[in-house]
Motif scaffolding. Structure first.
Motif, PDB file in Angstrom:
ATOM      1  N   VAL A 164     -16.264  56.838  15.905  1.00 14.20           N
ATOM      2  CA  VAL A 164     -14.856  56.847  16.302  1.00 14.20           C
ATOM      3  C   VAL A 164     -14.544  55.449  16.805  1.00 14.20           C
ATOM      4  N   ASN A 165     -13.536  54.835  16.226  1.00 19.92           N
ATOM      5  CA  ASN A 165     -13.162  53.463  16.599  1.00 19.92           C
ATOM      6  C   ASN A 165     -14.383  52.548  16.565  1.00 19.92           C
ATOM      7  N   THR A 166     -15.173  52.675  15.533  1.00 22.79           N
ATOM      8  CA  THR A 166     -16.371  51.866  15.234  1.00 22.79           C
ATOM      9  C   THR A 166     -17.558  52.098  16.169  1.00 22.79           C
ATOM     10  N   THR A 167     -17.525  53.131  16.990  1.00 32.15           N
ATOM     11  CA  THR A 167     -18.651  53.412  17.868  1.00 32.15           C
ATOM     12  C   THR A 167     -19.079  54.873  17.725  1.00 32.15           C
ATOM     13  N   ALA A 168     -20.323  55.164  18.012  1.00 32.79           N
ATOM     14  CA  ALA A 168     -20.826  56.530  17.900  1.00 32.79           C
ATOM     15  C   ALA A 168     -20.759  57.267  19.229  1.00 32.79           C
ATOM     16  N   THR A 169     -20.156  56.665  20.234  1.00 28.53           N
ATOM     17  CA  THR A 169     -20.092  57.298  21.550  1.00 28.53           C
ATOM     18  C   THR A 169     -18.877  58.207  21.660  1.00 28.53           C
ATOM     19  N   GLY A 170     -18.922  59.093  22.636  1.00 22.18           N
ATOM     20  CA  GLY A 170     -17.796  59.983  22.895  1.00 22.18           C
ATOM     21  C   GLY A 170     -16.688  59.255  23.623  1.00 22.18           C
TER      22      GLY A 170
END
Length: 147
Positions: free
Chosen positions: A116-122
């Motif tokens: 999400v938005n280039t990151t795999a974090t929540g």
């Protein structure tokens, strides 16, 4: 199925029939089934009512799943039960809106292996705040957080 994502590819024999030629029932049935599937997907996107889901756990692996046809989710995040995860079978162009109706900050994760938005974090969603996800590919989402 010839309908996939936003592209429809007619089955063999559907576009090359000559005037007066008989259309095979198997070809017509395939076209009809694909169009019905496409229309159902579109109507679900635009007519799906809100769904209430309680948060589960705090991590991506144990989070409450948001299914592919749950486009507007009223997430109830509480202390220790505030995680949600977007569907792993989303279709390009689908939008998912998650509104946090709970008493704790929610965390919304991409599907496993997704971003999400280039990151795999929540992403954190405050109490009485919302977030909109746009499916760019099956595992890539863009998100806009309400203020």
């Amino acid at each position: 199925m010839p309908f996939s994502g936003n592209v429809y590819t007619p089955p063999p024999g559907a576009e090359n029939a000559a005037p007066g030629q008989v259309v095979q029932s198997a070809v017509w049935n395939s076209i009809f089934t694909d169009i019905a599937t496409a229309l159902t997907a579109v109507m679900n996107q635009f007519n799906a009512g809100p769904v209430s889901i309680a948060g589960v756990g705090t991590t991506q692996s144990g989070a409450a799943a948001i299914s592919a046809l749950q486009f507007y989710v009223r997430g109830n995040a509480t202390a220790g039960q505030y995680a949600f995860v977007i569907s792993s079978v989303a279709v390009t162009g689908n939008q998912f809106v998650i509104f946090n109706t709970g008493t704790a900050t929610a965390v919304v994760w991409p599907p496993s292996g997704g971003t999400v938005n280039t990151t795999a974090t929540g992403l954190s969603v405050g109490v009485l705040k919302g977030i909109t996800f746009m499916c760019v590919t099956a595992t890539t989402f863009d998100a806009m957080l309400s203020q």
